[in-house]
Design an enzyme around this catalytic site. Structure first.
Site: not given
Length: 367
Positions: A62, A94, A171, A180, A194, A217, A233, A302-303
């Site tokens: 505003e 505002c 994966t 990749w 990201r 990046r 953990s 990961g899985p």
């Protein structure tokens, strides 16, 4: 004040609010932890001022629109994608600026869920005689700030789980080789995901296998790195992990914290979380991130952690980049869900978007 229905708004109103929402999008990568907000000042169908919120601590949408409009703001209508604030935060209210500029009417897309605002902004405007109409393009406005709304109303961020897989759902190879799977265009698209987030989250297994940086990046997207959140953990994070030496903050969530001092000496912040069977309480992780003003979390993992989050209904959206190749049988899948032994255990998804990114396909879905 009208209710939140969109009836009663003209095509000109809709055009101005659509522009305000487009302006709000410009803060997509930089406004967090504040909401993305856009504002248009207009006389009839003539726009005299435009503004958006670019960064926390900087002027709100505003204020920027009023500055752009100058004296033309008098007796004009302000179209704002979120209820104007009425409290002193890092910047003045505002509402006061709109009143001082002589704004005649305010049209806002949706109320602000922040308890410090939550209708108070509209009430303050109406108390000065300014007409307020609310609810125009509300669904679109709320979606733009869904993480902010969720943090304010549920005390946790919006969680987006990103996976990269082959056409047959792999994966990585059995030995962990995964770079990749997708092409450079898909990997650049992930940089944008990201940059939208206040935190990027992964598990210690991914850190030990890939030593990821979890950074944006592309400096043209944002100058502030998202928080890096690692679920670990037993506090196995190696002191040599590259993320510990990068710009930005690394947060480690653990159950056993005997190595806390060593890692904190290297710049990490360690949170000890209660958990069952020696595992981190993921809901507590998300609640902690919310207290750190994180609106959106991107999970790249990961899985095992991906399966836990999916199984605990902690995923709000999945983004799966699917590469057009088959990796075969000696591979790892996307989700480790040992408790899902029957077809009835499957998680039903609603696909909301499918598009090609380079040679890959990006599938966006909600559980």
């Amino acid at each position: 004040m009208s209710d939140t229905a969109s009836s009663g708004f003209s095509p000109v109103d809709s055009a101005h609010m659509s522009l305000a929402l487009q302006l709000a999008e410009r803060g997509k990568y930089t406004a967090h932890p504040n909401p993305r907000v856009g504002c248009v000042i207009a006389h009839g169908d003539h726009v005299v001022g435009r503004g958006w919120h670019a960064r926390a601590g900087k002027p709100h949408a505003e204020i920027n629109a009023l500055e752009d409009a100058g004296s033309n703001a008098e007796n004009a209508t302000a179209f704002v994608s979120l209820e104007p604030c009425s409290h002193h935060g890092k910047t003045p209210p505002c509402v006061d600026a709109l009143v001082a500029a002589g704004i005649r009417e305010v049209v806002c897309a949706t109320l602000d869920p922040n308890p410090q605002v939550a209708g108070r902004g509209i009430a303050a405007l109406e108390a000065t005689g300014i007409e307020v109409r609310c609810g125009l393009m509300e669904e679109r406005a709320r979606k733009l700030n869904r993480g902010f709304f969720l943090r304010m109303t549920a005390g946790r961020p919006f969680v987006r789980l990103k996976m990269a897989a082959s056409l047959d759902g792999a994966t990585a190879m059995q030995d962990g080789e995964s770079q990749w799977i997708t092409g450079k265009e898909a990997r650049m698209d992930v940089q944008r995901l990201r940059a939208e987030c206040g935190a990027i989250m992964t598990g210690i297994g991914t850190v030990l296998a890939d030593d990821p940086s979890l950074t944006v990046r592309d400096s043209s997207l944002t100058s502030v790195q998202p928080l890096r959140a690692v679920v670990d953990s037993q506090l196995r994070m190696p002191g040599s992990a590259c993320m510990l030496g990068l710009d930005g903050e690394t947060l480690i969530f653990c159950v056993e914290d005997s190595r806390r001092a060593n890692l904190e000496a290297m710049g990490a912040t360690v949170y000890k979380c209660a958990g069952e069977n020696g595992r981190v309480d993921l809901q507590q992780v998300l609640a902690t991130l919310a207290t750190l003003e994180v609106n959106d979390v991107l999970v790249e993992t990961g899985p095992i952690l991906a399966g836990e989050m999916l199984g605990q209904n902690l995923v709000d959206e999945l983004v799966i980049y699917q590469a057009p190749h088959i990796m075969g049988s000696e591979t790892r899948g996307m989700f480790n869900t040992p408790g899902w032994t029957k077809l009835m255990n499957r998680s039903e998804l609603t696909v909301t978007d499918v598009r090609q990114i380079g040679n890959d396909t990006r599938i966006t879905a909600t559980p």
